[in-house]
Motif scaffolding. Structure first.
Motif, PDB file in Angstrom:
ATOM      1  N   GLY A 178      -4.842  24.040 -16.065  1.00  0.00           N
ATOM      2  CA  GLY A 178      -4.394  24.694 -14.917  1.00  0.00           C
ATOM      3  C   GLY A 178      -3.617  24.181 -13.677  1.00  0.00           C
ATOM      4  N   VAL A 179      -2.397  23.343 -14.235  1.00  0.00           N
ATOM      5  CA  VAL A 179      -1.798  22.489 -13.251  1.00  0.00           C
ATOM      6  C   VAL A 179      -1.157  23.571 -12.212  1.00  0.00           C
ATOM      7  CG1 VAL A 179      -0.099  20.936 -12.807  1.00  0.00           C
ATOM      8  CG2 VAL A 179      -1.687  20.707 -14.759  1.00  0.00           C
ATOM      9  N   LEU A 180      -1.267  23.150 -11.001  1.00  0.00           N
ATOM     10  CA  LEU A 180      -0.348  24.156  -9.947  1.00  0.00           C
ATOM     11  C   LEU A 180       0.554  23.036  -9.112  1.00  0.00           C
ATOM     12  CD1 LEU A 180       0.255  26.784  -8.400  1.00  0.00           C
ATOM     13  CD2 LEU A 180      -1.945  26.090  -6.877  1.00  0.00           C
ATOM     14  N   SER A 181       1.739  23.280  -9.254  1.00  0.00           N
ATOM     15  CA  SER A 181       2.512  22.330  -8.436  1.00  0.00           C
ATOM     16  C   SER A 181       2.576  22.520  -6.967  1.00  0.00           C
ATOM     17  CB  SER A 181       4.021  22.514  -8.926  1.00  0.00           C
ATOM     18  OG  SER A 181       4.747  23.640  -8.433  1.00  0.00           O
ATOM     19  N   ALA A 182       2.885  21.782  -6.079  1.00  0.00           N
ATOM     20  CA  ALA A 182       2.938  21.794  -4.778  1.00  0.00           C
ATOM     21  C   ALA A 182       4.016  22.873  -4.411  1.00  0.00           C
ATOM     22  CB  ALA A 182       3.319  20.468  -4.038  1.00  0.00           C
ATOM     23  N   GLU A 183       5.117  22.914  -5.073  1.00  0.00           N
ATOM     24  CA  GLU A 183       6.132  24.052  -4.958  1.00  0.00           C
ATOM     25  C   GLU A 183       5.588  25.474  -5.152  1.00  0.00           C
ATOM     26  OE1 GLU A 183       6.333  21.134  -6.762  1.00  0.00           O
ATOM     27  OE2 GLU A 183       7.694  20.185  -5.274  1.00  0.00           O
ATOM     28  N   LEU A 184       5.098  25.506  -6.157  1.00  0.00           N
ATOM     29  CA  LEU A 184       4.542  26.800  -6.669  1.00  0.00           C
ATOM     30  C   LEU A 184       3.609  27.246  -5.753  1.00  0.00           C
ATOM     31  CD1 LEU A 184       4.694  29.368  -8.279  1.00  0.00           C
ATOM     32  CD2 LEU A 184       3.122  28.168  -9.860  1.00  0.00           C
ATOM     33  N   ALA A 185       2.670  26.181  -4.953  1.00  0.00           N
ATOM     34  CA  ALA A 185       1.333  26.604  -4.064  1.00  0.00           C
ATOM     35  C   ALA A 185       1.931  27.008  -2.813  1.00  0.00           C
ATOM     36  CB  ALA A 185       0.737  25.357  -3.995  1.00  0.00           C
ATOM     37  N   ARG A 186       3.022  26.311  -2.435  1.00  0.00           N
ATOM     38  CA  ARG A 186       3.743  26.817  -1.370  1.00  0.00           C
ATOM     39  C   ARG A 186       4.374  28.320  -1.313  1.00  0.00           C
ATOM     40  NH1 ARG A 186       5.703  21.618  -0.978  1.00  0.00           N
ATOM     41  NH2 ARG A 186       4.808  20.351   0.375  1.00  0.00           N
ATOM     42  N   ALA A 187       5.279  28.533  -2.531  1.00  0.00           N
ATOM     43  CA  ALA A 187       5.831  29.789  -2.574  1.00  0.00           C
ATOM     44  C   ALA A 187       4.922  30.780  -2.848  1.00  0.00           C
ATOM     45  CB  ALA A 187       6.624  29.581  -3.932  1.00  0.00           C
ATOM     46  N   LEU A 188       3.686  30.794  -3.213  1.00  0.00           N
ATOM     47  CA  LEU A 188       2.743  31.843  -3.411  1.00  0.00           C
ATOM     48  C   LEU A 188       1.814  31.938  -2.288  1.00  0.00           C
ATOM     49  CD1 LEU A 188       1.504  31.397  -7.135  1.00  0.00           C
ATOM     50  CD2 LEU A 188       3.124  33.023  -6.103  1.00  0.00           C
ATOM     51  N   GLY A 189       1.718  31.312  -1.192  1.00  0.00           N
ATOM     52  CA  GLY A 189       1.174  31.084  -0.026  1.00  0.00           C
ATOM     53  C   GLY A 189      -0.195  30.587  -0.353  1.00  0.00           C
ATOM     54  N   CYS A 190      -0.478  29.727  -1.182  1.00  0.00           N
ATOM     55  CA  CYS A 190      -1.848  29.269  -1.380  1.00  0.00           C
ATOM     56  C   CYS A 190      -2.535  28.648  -0.267  1.00  0.00           C
ATOM     57  CB  CYS A 190      -1.899  28.505  -2.850  1.00  0.00           C
ATOM     58  SG  CYS A 190      -1.510  29.549  -4.333  1.00  0.00           S
ATOM     59  N   THR A 191      -3.531  28.368   0.032  1.00  0.00           N
ATOM     60  CA  THR A 191      -4.115  27.526   1.085  1.00  0.00           C
ATOM     61  C   THR A 191      -5.467  26.871   0.638  1.00  0.00           C
ATOM     62  OG1 THR A 191      -5.118  29.616   2.103  1.00  0.00           O
ATOM     63  CG2 THR A 191      -2.980  28.863   3.132  1.00  0.00           C
ATOM     64  N   GLY A 192      -5.946  26.266   1.573  1.00  0.00           N
ATOM     65  CA  GLY A 192      -7.438  25.668   1.317  1.00  0.00           C
ATOM     66  C   GLY A 192      -7.397  24.564   0.133  1.00  0.00           C
ATOM     67  N   PRO A 193      -8.539  24.443  -0.437  1.00  0.00           N
ATOM     68  CA  PRO A 193      -8.585  23.297  -1.621  1.00  0.00           C
ATOM     69  C   PRO A 193      -7.668  23.516  -2.576  1.00  0.00           C
ATOM     70  CG  PRO A 193     -10.886  24.181  -1.192  1.00  0.00           C
ATOM     71  CD  PRO A 193      -9.909  25.131  -0.227  1.00  0.00           C
ATOM     72  N   THR A 194      -7.395  24.819  -3.010  1.00  0.00           N
ATOM     73  CA  THR A 194      -6.477  25.204  -3.902  1.00  0.00           C
ATOM     74  C   THR A 194      -5.018  24.326  -3.714  1.00  0.00           C
ATOM     75  OG1 THR A 194      -7.457  27.278  -4.384  1.00  0.00           O
ATOM     76  CG2 THR A 194      -5.059  27.061  -5.351  1.00  0.00           C
ATOM     77  N   LEU A 204      -5.559  33.558  -5.772  1.00  0.00           N
ATOM     78  CA  LEU A 204      -5.698  34.053  -7.264  1.00  0.00           C
ATOM     79  C   LEU A 204      -4.151  34.514  -7.786  1.00  0.00           C
ATOM     80  CD1 LEU A 204      -8.675  36.184  -6.652  1.00  0.00           C
ATOM     81  CD2 LEU A 204      -8.594  34.335  -8.356  1.00  0.00           C
ATOM     82  N   ALA A 205      -3.197  34.796  -7.050  1.00  0.00           N
ATOM     83  CA  ALA A 205      -1.813  35.133  -7.570  1.00  0.00           C
ATOM     84  C   ALA A 205      -1.061  33.877  -8.377  1.00  0.00           C
ATOM     85  CB  ALA A 205      -0.887  35.360  -6.345  1.00  0.00           C
ATOM     86  N   ALA A 206      -1.729  32.742  -8.235  1.00  0.00           N
ATOM     87  CA  ALA A 206      -1.553  31.527  -8.868  1.00  0.00           C
ATOM     88  C   ALA A 206      -2.021  31.580 -10.420  1.00  0.00           C
ATOM     89  CB  ALA A 206      -1.855  30.301  -8.424  1.00  0.00           C
ATOM     90  N   LEU A 207      -2.795  32.257 -10.711  1.00  0.00           N
ATOM     91  CA  LEU A 207      -3.546  32.198 -12.007  1.00  0.00           C
ATOM     92  C   LEU A 207      -2.742  32.626 -13.277  1.00  0.00           C
ATOM     93  CD1 LEU A 207      -6.488  31.703 -13.012  1.00  0.00           C
ATOM     94  CD2 LEU A 207      -6.963  34.073 -12.963  1.00  0.00           C
ATOM     95  N   PRO A 208      -1.863  33.747 -12.944  1.00  0.00           N
ATOM     96  CA  PRO A 208      -0.963  34.054 -14.348  1.00  0.00           C
ATOM     97  C   PRO A 208       0.066  33.002 -14.496  1.00  0.00           C
ATOM     98  CG  PRO A 208      -0.980  35.872 -12.914  1.00  0.00           C
ATOM     99  CD  PRO A 208      -1.756  34.737 -12.110  1.00  0.00           C
ATOM    100  N   GLU A 209       0.377  32.173 -13.505  1.00  0.00           N
ATOM    101  CA  GLU A 209       1.506  30.958 -13.825  1.00  0.00           C
ATOM    102  C   GLU A 209       0.816  29.664 -14.247  1.00  0.00           C
ATOM    103  OE1 GLU A 209       4.576  31.066 -13.602  1.00  0.00           O
ATOM    104  OE2 GLU A 209       4.349  33.318 -12.806  1.00  0.00           O
ATOM    105  N   ILE A 210      -0.618  29.397 -13.975  1.00  0.00           N
ATOM    106  CA  ILE A 210      -1.012  28.268 -14.268  1.00  0.00           C
ATOM    107  C   ILE A 210      -1.771  28.259 -15.579  1.00  0.00           C
ATOM    108  CG2 ILE A 210      -1.330  27.429 -11.848  1.00  0.00           C
ATOM    109  CD1 ILE A 210      -4.377  27.820 -12.002  1.00  0.00           C
ATOM    110  N   ILE A 211      -2.143  29.541 -16.053  1.00  0.00           N
ATOM    111  CA  ILE A 211      -2.929  29.642 -17.561  1.00  0.00           C
ATOM    112  C   ILE A 211      -1.927  29.642 -18.672  1.00  0.00           C
ATOM    113  CG2 ILE A 211      -4.563  30.750 -16.353  1.00  0.00           C
ATOM    114  CD1 ILE A 211      -3.970  33.391 -17.551  1.00  0.00           C
ATOM    115  N   LYS A 212      -0.509  29.653 -18.322  1.00  0.00           N
ATOM    116  CA  LYS A 212       0.304  29.781 -19.437  1.00  0.00           C
ATOM    117  C   LYS A 212       0.125  28.517 -20.461  1.00  0.00           C
ATOM    118  CE  LYS A 212       4.073  32.248 -17.229  1.00  0.00           C
ATOM    119  NZ  LYS A 212       5.549  32.467 -16.344  1.00  0.00           N
ATOM    120  N   GLY A 213       0.192  28.682 -21.731  1.00  0.00           N
ATOM    121  CA  GLY A 213      -0.108  27.773 -22.567  1.00  0.00           C
ATOM    122  C   GLY A 213      -1.612  27.200 -22.666  1.00  0.00           C
TER     123      GLY A 213
END
Length: 256
Positions: A116-132, A247-256
């Motif tokens: 479930g790797v979430l890159s810093a760029e994608l995290a920023r783009a999706l507005g993720c915050t907190g521990p995520t 949670l919006a990151a989930l569809p991206e990080i579960i690929k594969g």
């Protein structure tokens, strides 16, 4: 509205206890989702101690509605400091048990490292915050980046990792519980006597204009946006929860 100093301390203590309670829930359910039932029992055992403090303080255990405009609803009871210190003393070494039981388990590590790797760029783009997002190397914490309350007076670290995987998100939250305990100790040691709520008019009117307030909740930034027109009913109210973006990151990080 000037919030009394004692209320600011109580707010921080209750907020950090809420963060710990949320992470205890996360830790127990995470273990259970990966096939280990024991963490669920341990996590909820320790979470009850926090909820007992909440209940003794304001009568509610989960949806407390205790922090109000101008301070808190009522002062803490005479046993509050003693109860909180007892929990902090108890839970400090228990976090080491959490790490031994789950973090030190090789099967758990194999199921979280590189997953479930979430890159810093994608995290920023999706507005993720907190521990995520901090697990992805984005060093953003509202308590530090947009200071509020007494947080600027307190000494604490903001845990950040760069891997961006499930393991990193685990390690960040474990570290955050340790930091929250340090924050609670400091707030207790410096909490003054005095009132716990500012004097407010019977009806609070939102001045004309746009207003944004935000804090660092357990799962990230929670913000309240109001558009006022000078009446007691704002023209618009928007609550920005951290969960939707995370949670919006989930569809991206579960690929594969």
């Amino acid at each position: 509205i000037e919030v009394p100093e004692r209320a600011e301390h109580i707010r921080v203590i209750m907020s950090e206890l809420t963060r710990i309670s949320s992470h205890q829930l996360w830790w127990g359910v995470l273990g259970m989702d990966l096939g280990a039932f024991t963490p669920f029992l341990y996590g909820f055992r320790d979470r009850e101690l926090v909820n007992d403090i909440f209940e003794k303080t304001c009568g509610a255990r989960l949806t407390m509605n205790y922090i109000r405009p101008g301070g808190v609803t009522a002062d803490v009871d005479e046993d509050f400091a003693k109860d909180v210190r007892a929990f902090v003393d108890y839970f400090t070494p228990v976090i080491d048990e959490y790490e031994t039981l789950v973090g030190g388990n090789i099967i758990f590590q194999e199921r979280t490292k590189g997953i479930g790797v979430l890159s810093a760029e994608l995290a920023r783009a999706l507005g993720c915050t907190g521990p995520t997002t901090r697990a992805s190397g984005v060093n953003y914490d509202v308590r530090r980046n947009r200071p509020y309350g007494i947080y600027p007076k307190l000494s604490f670290n903001v845990p950040v990792m760069t891997e961006g995987d499930s393991w990193a998100r685990y390690k960040v939250r474990i570290a955050e519980m340790r930091e929250s305990l340090l924050i609670v100790r400091q707030a207790l040691d410096t909490m003054p006597e005095g009132p716990v709520r500012a004097k407010l008019p019977p009806i609070v009117k939102v001045p004309a204009g746009r207003w944004l307030g935000r804090v660092e909740a357990a799962r990230g930034e929670i913000a309240f946006f109001l558009v006022g027109d000078g009446t007691d009913k704002p023209w618009r109210v928007k609550v920005r929860s951290p969960n939707f973006s995370n949670l919006a990151a989930l569809p991206e990080i579960i690929k594969g």
